[in-house]
Design an enzyme around this catalytic site. Structure first.
Site, PDB file in Angstrom:
ATOM      1  N   ASN A  95       0.805  -1.213   0.000  1.00  0.00           N
ATOM      2  CA  ASN A  95       0.000   0.000   0.000  1.00  0.00           C
ATOM      3  C   ASN A  95       0.842   1.270   0.000  1.00  0.00           C
ATOM      4  OD1 ASN A  95      -2.579   1.585   0.604  1.00  0.00           O
ATOM      5  ND2 ASN A  95      -1.253   2.104   2.327  1.00  0.00           N
ATOM      6  N   TYR A 160       3.713   9.606 -10.822  1.00  0.00           N
ATOM      7  CA  TYR A 160       2.716   8.866 -10.067  1.00  0.00           C
ATOM      8  C   TYR A 160       1.867   8.002 -11.008  1.00  0.00           C
ATOM      9  CZ  TYR A 160      -1.092   8.035  -6.719  1.00  0.00           C
ATOM     10  OH  TYR A 160      -2.017   7.452  -5.892  1.00  0.00           O
TER      11      TYR A 160
END
Length: 163
Positions: A95, A160
């Site tokens: 995560n 990203y």
């Protein structure tokens, strides 16, 4: 088992990376609430301990460990610590992540590499490290959390989105 019921997860061990806050903390809390022994990770030892204490206060079996997952050997060292402590690893939730808002033409190579290392390379290394004890045990689950930005893209988030 009746429909809608889940199998108890007691005696199972999970690592949730980037779990001192946000989505990771919610995932760690849910796994702990379902009976798993959960390892909360953060780059910050204090944040890892604080998150673990907060989740434990709700009745979960949680340990906080600091790990800088972008360091080459850190994922394997984390998995080794968990297996040494608990004797097993059943679940890895990748995560941990980071992003940066910047115009692509102004984004430095160092900033690009930092995002790729955190969001792409570290989860790969964590999965490799976790797979070893899981394969030896004949079972295990690896979950990679991702972002919708990888599918639709957003302005000023090139690294990203690529990761």
């Amino acid at each position: 088992m009746p429909e809608g019921r889940t199998q108890p997860l007691t005696s199972r061990v999970a690592i949730v990376t980037g779990s001192s806050s946000g989505i990771g903390r919610a995932i760690a809390g849910e796994l702990a609430a379902r009976g798993m022994q959960v390892v909360v990770t953060s780059r910050s030892p204090e944040r890892a301990r604080e998150a673990a204490a907060a989740i434990s206060a709700s009745g979960g079996a949680v340990v906080g460990l600091a790990s800088e997952l972008t360091e080459r050997d850190a994922p394997a060292a984390l998995v080794d610590r968990v297996v040494e402590r608990f004797g097993r690893l059943d679940v890895l939730v990748n995560n941990a992540g980071a992003g940066q808002v910047a115009d692509s033409e102004m984004l430095s190579l160092a900033d690009w590499q930092r995002i790729i290392d955190i969001d792409l390379t570290a989860p790969f290394r964590c999965a490799q490290a976790a797979a070893r004890p899981m394969l030896a045990a004949g079972r295990g689950v690896i979950v990679n959390v991702s972002s919708l930005v990888g599918h639709v893209g957003l302005a000023r988030r090139a690294a990203y989105g690529a990761a």
